[in-house]
Design an enzyme around this catalytic site. Structure first.
Site, short mmCIF file in Angstrom:
data_model
loop_
_atom_site.label_atom_id
_atom_site.label_comp_id
_atom_site.label_asym_id
_atom_site.label_seq_id
_atom_site.Cartn_x
_atom_site.Cartn_y
_atom_site.Cartn_z
N LYS A 222 35.15 28.00 27.02
CA LYS A 222 36.21 27.89 28.01
C LYS A 222 35.63 28.42 29.32
O LYS A 222 35.33 29.62 29.44
CB LYS A 222 37.42 28.70 27.57
CG LYS A 222 38.41 29.10 28.66
CD LYS A 222 39.13 27.92 29.26
CE LYS A 222 40.20 28.39 30.25
NZ LYS A 222 39.59 29.04 31.45
N GLU B 169 34.14 42.27 25.70
CA GLU B 169 33.55 43.35 26.50
C GLU B 169 34.49 43.47 27.68
O GLU B 169 34.65 42.52 28.45
CB GLU B 169 32.12 42.95 26.87
CG GLU B 169 31.30 44.09 27.43
CD GLU B 169 31.33 44.06 28.92
OE1 GLU B 169 32.27 44.63 29.50
OE2 GLU B 169 30.42 43.46 29.50
N CYS C 34 30.09 45.49 34.97
CA CYS C 34 30.74 46.23 33.88
C CYS C 34 30.22 47.65 33.82
O CYS C 34 30.89 48.54 33.32
CB CYS C 34 30.46 45.57 32.54
SG CYS C 34 30.49 43.78 32.59
#
Lengths: 531, 531
Positions: B184, B265, B302
């Protein structure tokens, strides 16, 4: 040793003040002394607090110390002596040879994990040394090992009061990984649980480990277990039991603020496929062998062969004749608990009352309470495909044989099955191509694929997989039997540019533990010179 | 190559008929051509059906064929040429050098997984040979390898349009494991996604693989993603993004009739601890280095250092002075999307409006739309402990410095943190004991522990762990960067007494693939004689 009906919380023993319950001797239906006081939220709280306090120290024990602890538990279990066997017989209705064998399996399992801990490959040590001159950017020194996940909640199983219970496979693998364990005892064998628990408690003390490494809780309902899984200090769950029970724990774990892994081994009907040449060559021997596997231990195995598939015809009839004769002669055996017996009886009644199912044979009339009367049933592939109820496990010695019109119908049935612990092929040389064509389906459906054997009997070894896709287990990526089970309770940690003195020993320069390590992508036992 | 706004479903390309959406150039706020038609349930159905059809054949490809496929994808990505970089620049606002570097990382990652596939250790081949004469029971021949889990749904991340997107780490590791992938695409960079997707699609065809090995879906809301995760043919999920998004997918996956693993994550504030001796020795250099890590890429990593802990005092003030100066001089950079910019602005406003928080420095006024104005804030340990809102990630170049009254307060803050991707120690020799005392806490909290570096910059290698306890990820047992990531998409299967000809090559007698195998518990490359 005396059974006092006490829970073990760290180094202490105490009587729960919640509802008192007794073990039932299923062969007589009578209650056994003493009564056990169930625990409540205070005991869950105390056990989890101690486990948490013990975690950092326990996971930091050296490989040798941890292995010695597992061996001390094994020695302690053997030292209980015959009291353990007698109590387990009374609480489960299982015969002495089975329980003596199961005790051997349990201590063997602990010793195998001790060897696994010492060998150290499970640490999966990886080292990518610094490349200070790499362009355009230098590479840092990166080292990885696996560490324990945290305190683990283990639920004892009813059908293996030793090997899948207080010091069974889940506990052995969690302790091997460095995780403290809080056991919720199965209420069917609390006395056995207490005896084993005291052996573990004594091993913790003898090895000088923090008391919170092990606790044992009782509780007759599901409140204690639910509270345990919901406790934020518990980081993983090991469970063997019913699909209903396992799914309930999965939901509790997923609903936590911090969801945790649940390793639930739940439900499997273990298809056995009789391929044409094998069936033609030895239908009668297969029928007899099948019933031997089906009725062993009153069929109370996760790997019991609850489903047989074959192409319809005279050879299948020969198989069924032999199997029916064997079922008719199979002596009824006492089941583990009144509840399991009632569920078996209900399941068999539903099956025999199903209009699409033929009752091919039943075992002899029972002669005592809670005995399992074996059942052999047949149906068509179409009926099986049409009725999800026929796919459900009946825990006990009952099996459904699917008469398939051809190999396509047989394959269609396999494709429709839920996940399984095992799938078995009976095959001769002439069946090789048919077997080869089915293997991809079996690999997708099951954790273990057998040829020309029976699924009962699960070896404790390196290569075993006692697992499989849902609902056989909640997590097909693992096994609950065999040394790979240690991996369930580990997570990787990477150390970047840490000074050698701060690194865990497993990752230090010079490989002081002599471990297998992957250095710059190459597996080996790197030597005493700095990598 | 031309960007047509089309989804790629197996070998076909087609325009979705759901809502049309455009990529936005965040540096101008203008829409980019062409429009992309979002997919619906029909496209999810088609992609999953093709993936399922491809699964058995793809997972059975040989190691060399699978490795060559990964390399063909890498070659195809490089062959797109500068169109890829230009489109990614327009869709993300990221500068050319960063995207060229990220492209190198992406193709390097694919090539690293190709090497991993060829090496074969990930199969974890284990062999326990038969012991027909063992007493009291013989042992069967038992062999284990890992196989692919099934088709995997991968969600592209906004902040790495190449390395964590269509052919990023999740896709590379899933394909390496033998899992078909349905991606996606992230709606922020659909053109980049289509370009990469077409390269993967071409590699599937060139390698003669079943078309369902790869599909790429668009959709501007969460309907397509939800339908994908709910589809029974999808067996695992890879996701990098927000905590809200990841938790939503976890809930969808857990509510399926067959729950599946989700590797999400999500959220991390990456604590950096400045130990006293290091701070005394080089407060200014640490302040400057810290802001370099904080503001790199507008802080959209992140592993951005969103939290700094140190014991309060003049050395910390020196650090803050240097950091404030650096923040004040940090040129504003365009953020990835208008939504991310709005979330950053809102997060900074909440922080600076918090009565317990002091705004220490802000970056220069912005000069264009959607620019990140860096922020440096301070608070006390008590205030931080009292207010869970201060623990939340602000995605972008904002960081909160905790003035701790002493080492106990510092430890208390660490103990209270949620799970993290990284934890960093700045230390000198005199800090060694303080560092050692903190290591157990850091190991429990984070997937990677650094000394004297900055957490941004995640090496793709064997030893990397880009993971950590919840909410850093949904599953701390794994990593989403590095070769260990392949393990996320595997499950073990055991073969009992199978004839050699029916065994997978990896497990055959004589070790025809020359793999590392564990035979009777001993790791090695067993030779050409039968074990």
């Amino acid at each position: 040793m005396t059974i006092r009906g006490e829970m073990l919380i760290g180094a202490t023993a105490l009587r729960g003040t919640d509802t008192v319950f007794h073990a039932i001797d299923p062969s007589t239906g009578t209650a056994l002394e003493p009564g056990f006081g169930g625990g409540g939220s205070a005991e869950v709280e105390r056990a989890c607090a101690l486990a948490w306090d013990a975690f950092d120290a326990f996971r930091d024990t050296g490989l040798e110390a941890r292995a010695a602890f597992l061996e001390a538990i094994a020695d302690g279990i053997m030292a209980i002596g015959d009291e353990l066997i007698q109590r387990a017989m009374a609480e489960t209705g299982l015969p002495r040879p089975r329980l003596e064998g199961e005790r051997g399996r349990t201590v063997g399992q602990l010793r195998l994990f001790a060897r696994t801990v010492r060998e150290g490959s499970w640490l999966d040590a990886r080292i990518d040394p610094a490349q200070p001159d790499r362009a355009p950017l230098p590479r840092a020194d990166l080292r990885q090992r696996h560490i324990a996940l945290g305190p683990v909640a283990v639920f004892g199983a009813s059908n293996f009061p030793l090997a899948f219970s207080v010091a069974g496979g889940d506990t052995a693998s969690a302790l091997a990984a460095g995780c403290p364990v809080v056991v919720k005892a199965h209420s069917a064998h609390p006395g056995t649980s207490e005896l084993i628990g005291r052996a573990v408690q004594a091993a913790v003390a003898a090895c000088g480990l923090p008391e919170g490494v092990f606790s044992l809780l009782f509780g007759s309902g599901n409140r204690v277990g639910t509270a345990l899984v919901a406790d934020p200090r518990i980081k993983a769950v090991g469970f063997t039991g019913s699909r209903t029970g396992g799914v309930a724990l999965m939901k509790v774990a997923a609903a936590r603020p911090e969801p945790i892994p649940v390793y639930a081994e739940m439900s499997s009907i273990n298809p056995v496929i009789l391929l044409p040449a094998a069936l033609a060559a030895r239908a009668e021997a297969l029928g007899t062998g099948f019933v031997g596997s089906l009725t062993m231990g009153a069929g109370q195995f996760c790997t019991n062969p609850g489903l047989v598939l074959a192409i319809d015809g005279p050879d299948l009839d020969r198989f069924l004749d032999a199997a029916a004769t064997a079922v008719g002669g199979a002596a009824p055996a006492t089941m583990l608990t009144p509840g399991i017996h009632a569920a078996f009886t209900g399941g068999v009644a539903r099956l025999s009352g199903n209009a699409a199912v033929t009752t091919r044979a039943r075992g002899p009339e029972t002669s005592g309470p809670h005995q399992c009367r074996a059942g052999l049933f047949t149906t068509s592939a179409d009926a099986f495909l049409d009725d999800p109820a026929l796919h459900e496990e009946i825990f006990g010695a009952a099996s459904l044989v699917i008469r398939c019109a051809g190999s396509q119908a047989l394959r269609a049935v396999l494709e429709r099955l839920e996940g399984q612990l095992t799938a078995t092929l009976h095959m001769d040389g002439a069946d090789a191509e048919a077997a080869r064509a089915l293997l991809p389906v079996l690999e997708r459906k099951a954790g273990r694929i057998l040829a020309n054997g029976w699924p009962t009997g699960v070896e404790v070894c390196e290569a075993m997989v006692h697992g499989g896709p849902f609902p056989a287990t909640s997590d097909s990526r693992t096994t609950s039997v065999g040394t790979l089970a240690i991996r369930r309770f580990l997570r990787p940690v990477c150390y970047q540019d840490l000074p050698d003195a701060l690194l865990p020993e497993a990752l230090r320069r010079g490989n002081p533990l002599g471990l297998w390590r992957r250095v710059d992508g190459v597996l080996g036992r790197d030597g005493t010179t700095s990598p």
